[in-house]
Scaffold this active site. Structure first.
Site, PDB file in Angstrom:
ATOM      1  N   ASP A 198       0.823  -1.203   0.000  1.00 15.57           N
ATOM      2  CA  ASP A 198       0.000   0.000   0.000  1.00 15.57           C
ATOM      3  C   ASP A 198       0.865   1.264   0.000  1.00 15.57           C
ATOM      4  O   ASP A 198       1.854   1.355   0.719  1.00 15.57           O
ATOM      5  CB  ASP A 198      -0.869  -0.029   1.272  1.00 15.57           C
ATOM      6  N   GLU A 261       1.822   0.044  -4.849  1.00 13.90           N
ATOM      7  CA  GLU A 261       0.870   1.097  -5.223  1.00 13.90           C
ATOM      8  C   GLU A 261       1.642   2.399  -5.407  1.00 13.90           C
ATOM      9  O   GLU A 261       2.216   2.924  -4.461  1.00 13.90           O
ATOM     10  CB  GLU A 261      -0.196   1.273  -4.141  1.00 13.90           C
TER      11      GLU A 261
HETATM   12  C1  NOJ Z   1      -4.321   3.310  -0.610  1.00 12.64           C
HETATM   13  C2  NOJ Z   1      -5.463   2.358  -0.473  1.00 12.64           C
HETATM   14  O1  NOJ Z   1      -5.718   1.773  -1.718  1.00 12.64           O
HETATM   15  C3  NOJ Z   1      -6.623   3.154   0.054  1.00 12.64           C
HETATM   16  O2  NOJ Z   1      -7.825   2.429  -0.002  1.00 12.64           O
HETATM   17  C4  NOJ Z   1      -6.290   3.587   1.448  1.00 12.64           C
HETATM   18  O3  NOJ Z   1      -7.318   4.419   1.941  1.00 12.64           O
HETATM   19  C5  NOJ Z   1      -4.973   4.355   1.496  1.00 12.64           C
HETATM   20  N1  NOJ Z   1      -3.941   3.756   0.697  1.00 12.64           N
HETATM   21  C6  NOJ Z   1      -4.451   4.431   2.894  1.00 12.64           C
HETATM   22  O4  NOJ Z   1      -4.008   3.167   3.298  1.00 12.64           O
END
Ligand code: NOJ
Length: 522
Positions: A198, A261
């Site tokens: 993440d 991500e």
């Molecule tokens: C990215 C995640 O995909 C999202 O859903 C989340 O709110 C934020 N990071 C914080 O972890």
């Protein structure tokens, strides 16, 4: 050996919304277990599970309070093991979401850290003194307001890139790194095939605490969270070493993948290959103008930027962004499916997109998403893309026998797996045929590109492997366009699903919103 993830198609499951098994209106692991055959039938290769760890659910699992457990809402470790075992038996890989940037404020680590300035875990998080009566810097939270929260008990501020309930870990601290490595090993030892990491661009912030500069492009129509450029809060040089530490953990195991991500410009995304990430998510189809010319340029630019040996990847949607069918409409959603599954690189699909599911309007009283609650009115709410999977036409769509946590699509009696599965012309049938074609056609999975271009509003690109040559032609307009091909051949698949095996001599007439995969004579 080619790593499995180069040929694989990844399917994101949002566990809260996939299948409920215990009548609480929220999806869970035993529910997912029942639906694994569906994923195998569909023809995907790997599932990525959004977080299922113990969590107060302030951000629906992206606020983790224990990295080595399963939240009771979803089941327990035995349920998780059953999911992994059955997935593997069906030939499916399992990728876990891992949230390294922040914990929940209820994580015992944070409870210790905030208990006193002298606590040994104080430095596991980012604590700083305020400046002239306010927070240490002007940094903004992605979810609205200052990224610093004052903690009266110890008289300091802590940093959180997201909610105050999601304090950022201090990745400069070796004990934090060791603890996170141990958590990863816990799951690797249980057989997971990799992690989706993440928000990795947020992992480390500027140590000199410099203020972020203003974003010159910001207008009052934009969310206030975009007012500043994230110059000193994202994509910092020290991230590389931290991520390579994670890679050295997965490298101790065979055949594991690290996906990151990365919401960054493409030229920055590709640097994450060098930081040890196998697949830094390429989200650039999500914001791109839906035109052949733009998409052709995007494909070419991405290919040009990829470092040697780097394997591309493409994403059409996820639990944070408007669904593809909502962005481009139902007819072009089929074009998008063909595009995603014929591009060079690992595709990631989002659950429900194979049904053509659109964003589901959420009544203000049912809003769940903390982002929407904090920064309302900018179209940022994520609930519309997290609604339950409609499996059949029954009440609650076969998802649950109780009222689901979010409403189903209003057309769930018609738009559901059971109905679309039996319809030879449905988008679900199209996805299944595309997945099967990709899986048996190396040119479409691991093949190189030939020409990439556009003719009027038709996107065209060649894929080749050994002696086989394919041309993909996607009519991104609502008018008929006839395109000419470098050779004759036959239609391997049309998005309209009605002209397979048709042969053509140099010319193909594409109907409105029609895409075709063409096998060219060589
Ligand atoms: C990215 C995640 O995909 C999202 O859903 C989340 O709110 C934020 N990071 C914080 O972890």
């Amino acid at each position: 050996m080619t790593e499995w993830w180069r040929r694989a198609v990844i399917y994101q499951v949002y566990p809260r919304s996939f299948q409920d098994s215990n009548t609480d209106g929220v999806g869970d692991l035993p529910g997912l277990l029942q639906r694994l055959e569906y994923l195998a039938w569909l023809g995907v290769d790997a599932l990525w599970l959004s977080p299922v760890y113990p969590s107060p659910m302030a951000d629906f699992g992206y606020d983790v309070s224990d990295y080595t457990g399963i939240d009771a809402l979803f089941g327990d470790l035995a349920d998780f093991d059953r999911v992994v075992a059955k997935a593997h038996a069906l030939g499916l890989k399992v990728i876990l979401d891992f949230v390294p940037n922040h914990t929940s404020d209820r994580h015992p680590w944070f409870a210790e850290s905030r208990s006193s300035r002298a606590n040994p875990k104080r430095d596991w998080y980012i604590w700083r003194d305020g400046k002239t009566g306010g927070p240490p810097t002007n940094w903004l939270s992605e979810f609205g307001g200052s990224a610093w929260t004052f903690d009266a008990a110890t008289g300091q501020y802590y940093y959180h890139a997201y909610l105050a309930a999601q304090p950022d870990l201090n990745w400069r601290n070796p004990e934090v790194r060791a603890a996170m490595h141990a958590a990863m090993r816990f799951w690797l030892d249980r057989g997971v095939d990799g992690f989706r990491l993440d928000t990795i661009e947020h992992l480390i912030e500027d140590s000199a605490l410099r203020d972020n500069p203003p974003n010159e492009n910001w207008t009052p129509a934009d969310p206030p969270t975009q007012k500043l450029r994230r110059r000193f809060t994202t994509d910092q040089p020290e991230i590389s070493e931290a991520l390579q530490g994670l890679r050295s953990v997965t490298d101790d195991y065979d055949n594991r993948v690290l996906i990151g991500e990365t919401y960054l410009p493409l030229e920055r995304v590709v640097t994450y290959y060098g930081h040890g990430i196998h697949l830094p998510f390429n989200f650039h189809l999500i914001g791109a103008a839906w035109q052949a010319k733009t998409i052709a340029a995007l494909i070419q630019r991405y290919e040009d930027l990829l470092p040697p040996g780097a394997w591309p990847n493409w994403v059409l949607g996820n639990h944070d962004r408007s669904r593809i069918a909502a962005r481009v409409g139902p007819a072009q959603a089929r074009i998008a499916a063909m595009l995603l599954l014929t591009l060079r690189g690992t595709p990631t699909m989002y659950y429900g997109d194979e049904l053509g599911l659109s964003d589901v309007p959420i009544h203000p009283e049912r809003v769940q998403d903390p982002w929407e609650k904090n920064v309302p009115g900018h179209g940022l709410g994520r609930d519309p893309v997290r609604t339950p999977m409609p499996w059949d036409g029954s009440l609650h769509g076969g998802f649950s026998s109780a009222e689901p946590w979010l409403p189903l699509n209003t057309d769930s009696t018609k738009l559901n797996v059971e109905v679309l599965r039996d319809d030879p012309a449905s988008i679900l049938t199209l996805y299944r045929k595309l997945l099967a074609l990709r899986s048996r056609t190396p040119a479409l999975s691991i093949g190189d590109y030939g020409h990439i271009g556009h003719d009027r509003n038709v996107l065209m690109f060649e894929r080749r492997h050994d002696q086989s040559l394919y041309m993909i032609a996607l009519n991104m307009s609502a008018t008929e366009i006839t395109v000419s091909l470098p050779n004759s051949g036959r239609v391997a698949l049309s998005t309209h699903l009605d002209r397979e095996t048709e042969s053509f001599v140099r010319l193909v007439a594409l109907r409105a919103d029609e895409g075709v995969v063409l096998a060219l004579n060589t």
